[in-house]
Design a protein around this motif. Structure first.
Motif, PDB file in Angstrom:
ATOM      1  N   SER A   2      54.781  63.642  26.673  1.00  0.00           N
ATOM      2  CA  SER A   2      56.090  63.005  26.830  1.00  0.00           C
ATOM      3  C   SER A   2      56.208  62.439  28.238  1.00  0.00           C
ATOM      4  CB  SER A   2      57.200  64.039  26.614  1.00  0.00           C
ATOM      5  OG  SER A   2      57.115  64.583  25.326  1.00  0.00           O
ATOM      6  N   LEU A   3      56.532  61.165  28.320  1.00  0.00           N
ATOM      7  CA  LEU A   3      56.673  60.513  29.619  1.00  0.00           C
ATOM      8  C   LEU A   3      58.155  60.508  29.985  1.00  0.00           C
ATOM      9  CD1 LEU A   3      55.073  59.171  31.836  1.00  0.00           C
ATOM     10  CD2 LEU A   3      55.340  57.005  30.651  1.00  0.00           C
ATOM     11  N   VAL A   4      58.577  61.604  30.620  1.00  0.00           N
ATOM     12  CA  VAL A   4      59.984  61.806  30.951  1.00  0.00           C
ATOM     13  C   VAL A   4      60.114  62.302  32.390  1.00  0.00           C
ATOM     14  CG1 VAL A   4      60.630  62.293  28.559  1.00  0.00           C
ATOM     15  CG2 VAL A   4      59.989  64.184  30.046  1.00  0.00           C
ATOM     16  N   ALA A   5      61.251  62.019  32.993  1.00  0.00           N
ATOM     17  CA  ALA A   5      61.680  62.526  34.300  1.00  0.00           C
ATOM     18  C   ALA A   5      60.554  62.626  35.331  1.00  0.00           C
ATOM     19  CB  ALA A   5      62.397  63.859  34.122  1.00  0.00           C
ATOM     20  N   GLU A   6      60.251  63.854  35.766  1.00  0.00           N
ATOM     21  CA  GLU A   6      59.273  64.067  36.840  1.00  0.00           C
ATOM     22  C   GLU A   6      57.892  63.560  36.455  1.00  0.00           C
ATOM     23  OE1 GLU A   6      61.060  66.783  35.629  1.00  0.00           O
ATOM     24  OE2 GLU A   6      62.623  66.697  37.144  1.00  0.00           O
TER      25      GLU A   6
END
Length: 102
Positions: free
Chosen positions: A23-27
Motif C-alpha cells: 500500500s502506497l500511503v502516508a509515510e
C-alpha cells in the motif's frame, strides 16, 4: 499491509528500477519519493507499481511530484492506474508485469 521497496540496477548503471509492493500511503509514499529523488541524482529511474494495490491521497500527491521530476511510472492496467491517470499522472502501462508475491 506493509510496504516493500526493492532496488534493481539496470545494465547501463545510469538507470535504476524501484519496485514497490503493498500500500502506497502516508509515510510510505514519502519514503518512495525520497528514494526516487536520491536515485534521480545518479541517473534515470523507473518506478514499478505492479505490486501496489492501494494508493491514498498522500501517495497520489507523491507520485505526481515523482512523475513531474521525470521518473517513469510503470503500472498494470487496473484500479491504481485508473486513479493515477484520473489525477493526470503519466503512467506507462506494463501489461507484462508480474507482481512479486506480497
Amino acid at each position: 499491509m506493509t510496504l516493500r521497496i526493492t532496488y534493481e540496477a539496470r545494465s547501463d548503471s545510469r538507470s535504476a528500477l524501484l519496485r514497490v509492493v503493498g500500500s502506497l500511503v502516508a509515510e510510505g509514499a514519502a519514503l518512495v519519493e525520497r528514494e526516487c529523488e536520491c536515485l534521480r541524482s545518479r541517473g534515470s529511474v523507473s518506478l514499478d507499481l505492479a505490486g501496489v494495490h492501494i494508493v491514498d491521497r498522500a501517495g497520489v500527491e507523491a507520485l505526481q511530484r515523482i512523475s513531474n521530476a521525470g521518473v517513469e511510472i510503470l503500472c498494470r492496467p487496473g484500479p491504481v492506474t485508473s486513479v493515477l491517470e484520473g489525477e493526470g499522472i503519466r503512467v506507462t502501462w506494463d501489461d507484462d508485469a508480474t507482481a512479486p508475491d506480497s
